[in-house]
Design an enzyme around this catalytic site. Structure first.
Site, PDB file in Angstrom:
ATOM      1  N   CYS A  91       0.713  -1.116   0.016  1.00  0.00           N
ATOM      2  CA  CYS A  91      -0.070   0.137  -0.037  1.00  0.00           C
ATOM      3  C   CYS A  91       0.927   1.255   0.007  1.00  0.00           C
ATOM      4  O   CYS A  91       1.714   1.584  -1.033  1.00  0.00           O
ATOM      5  CB  CYS A  91      -1.048  -0.099   1.030  1.00  0.00           C
ATOM      6  SG  CYS A  91      -2.511   0.962   0.731  1.00  0.00           S
ATOM      7  N   HIS A 178      -3.312  -5.029   1.615  1.00  0.00           N
ATOM      8  CA  HIS A 178      -2.359  -5.200   2.878  1.00  0.00           C
ATOM      9  C   HIS A 178      -2.486  -6.846   3.347  1.00  0.00           C
ATOM     10  O   HIS A 178      -3.385  -7.383   4.027  1.00  0.00           O
ATOM     11  CB  HIS A 178      -3.347  -4.563   4.006  1.00  0.00           C
ATOM     12  CG  HIS A 178      -2.906  -2.964   4.182  1.00  0.00           C
ATOM     13  ND1 HIS A 178      -2.025  -2.613   4.702  1.00  0.00           N
ATOM     14  CD2 HIS A 178      -3.546  -2.024   3.596  1.00  0.00           C
ATOM     15  CE1 HIS A 178      -1.897  -1.302   4.824  1.00  0.00           C
ATOM     16  NE2 HIS A 178      -2.979  -1.016   3.942  1.00  0.00           N
ATOM     17  N   GLU A 180      -0.621  -8.325   5.287  1.00  0.00           N
ATOM     18  CA  GLU A 180      -0.329  -8.676   6.569  1.00  0.00           C
ATOM     19  C   GLU A 180      -1.683  -8.602   7.418  1.00  0.00           C
ATOM     20  O   GLU A 180      -1.712  -9.231   8.588  1.00  0.00           O
ATOM     21  CB  GLU A 180       0.630  -7.621   7.223  1.00  0.00           C
ATOM     22  CG  GLU A 180       0.116  -6.196   7.487  1.00  0.00           C
ATOM     23  CD  GLU A 180      -0.303  -5.444   6.169  1.00  0.00           C
ATOM     24  OE1 GLU A 180       0.051  -5.912   5.031  1.00  0.00           O
ATOM     25  OE2 GLU A 180      -0.556  -4.249   6.435  1.00  0.00           O
TER      26      GLU A 180
HETATM   27  N1  GLN Z   1      -3.632   6.380   1.362  1.00  0.00           N
HETATM   28  C1  GLN Z   1      -2.383   6.003   1.796  1.00  0.00           C
HETATM   29  C2  GLN Z   1      -1.110   6.964   0.997  1.00  0.00           C
HETATM   30  O1  GLN Z   1      -1.734   7.574   0.159  1.00  0.00           O
HETATM   31  C3  GLN Z   1      -2.134   4.641   1.647  1.00  0.00           C
HETATM   32  C4  GLN Z   1      -3.203   3.724   2.363  1.00  0.00           C
HETATM   33  C5  GLN Z   1      -2.338   2.519   3.060  1.00  0.00           C
HETATM   34  O2  GLN Z   1      -1.234   2.441   3.207  1.00  0.00           O
HETATM   35  N2  GLN Z   1      -3.145   1.923   3.292  1.00  0.00           N
HETATM   36  O3  GLN Z   1      -0.066   6.858   1.516  1.00  0.00           O
END
Ligand code: GLN
Length: 200
Positions: A91, A178, A180
């Site tokens: 992410c 994610h 994890e």
């Molecule tokens: N929205 C977050 C970002 O732009 C990422 C979200 C996440 O890691 N769950 O960094």
């Protein structure tokens, strides 16, 4: 003993540690986990592999580029210095790999769009298909980014409804969800097994 470093700037870090430990136990491989907050932690830990967790990439950039930390530039150097080093970015971690914003080349050959599914209420959970693991995988998407262009040199690691949500380039893996937060340790096992292959 394999040393795995976690970039502890902000966000979903401790869950990665338990996922890594579960994955290591499943493969009967001994690992040590190293929490990295400053550039000097990276030098001290001298890890064989790194995890860049999710969180808020803007906050990570602020804390990681701050002079009291300096972790982010050190991590980018560490990754660039040896392309065989195993790295898992999830992410916000995938955002940092695709868009390091340090004047250097992306660490994974793709461009990425932050918060591309919408706001927090558009976060969702759904099965993805992992081409890399050869099976379905529970996908937890939290204010997730979307890849908007992917170089041909990258391999598709996972798709959701036909859209690429994970890419792999050599030993670097970037997932927009994610792993994890699921009980499936497949991607963490991959990281450990890739590390054994390179450094074991
Ligand atoms: N929205 C977050 C970002 O732009 C990422 C979200 C996440 O890691 N769950 O960094």
């Amino acid at each position: 003993m394999l040393r795995i470093g976690l970039v502890m700037l902000q966000g979903a870090r401790h869950v990665h540690m338990s996922a890594l430990q579960r994955a290591a136990d499943e493969c009967s491989i001994e690992i040590s986990l190293h929490e990295l907050r400053m550039a000097s932690d990276l030098v001290e830990a001298d890890p064989h592999a790194l995890v860049l967790p999710g969180g808020e990439s803007t906050t990570m950039r602020l804390t990681g580029n701050h002079e009291t930390s300096g972790l982010l530039p050190a991590v980018f150097d560490w990754i660039r210095n040896d392309p065989s080093r195993p790295v898992l970015g999830t992410c916000a971690g995938a955002i940092l790999l695709s868009d390091p914003q340090d004047g250097g080349a992306p660490l994974i050959p793709a461009s990425i769009d932050r918060n591309a599914y919408g706001s927090q209420s558009d976060s969702f959970q759904d099965e993805v298909y992992s081409e890399m693991l050869g099976r379905e995988f529970p996908g937890v998407f939290i204010r997730a980014p979307r890849f908007d262009s992917i170089d041909d040199s990258a391999q598709v690691a996972a798709t959701h409804e036909g859209e690429v949500v994970g890419i792999r380039h050599g030993n670097r893996l970037a997932l927009t969800f994610h792993p994890e937060l699921s009980t499936d340790t497949g991607f963490h096992r991959w990281l450990i097994e890739a590390t054994v292959e390179v450094s074991g």
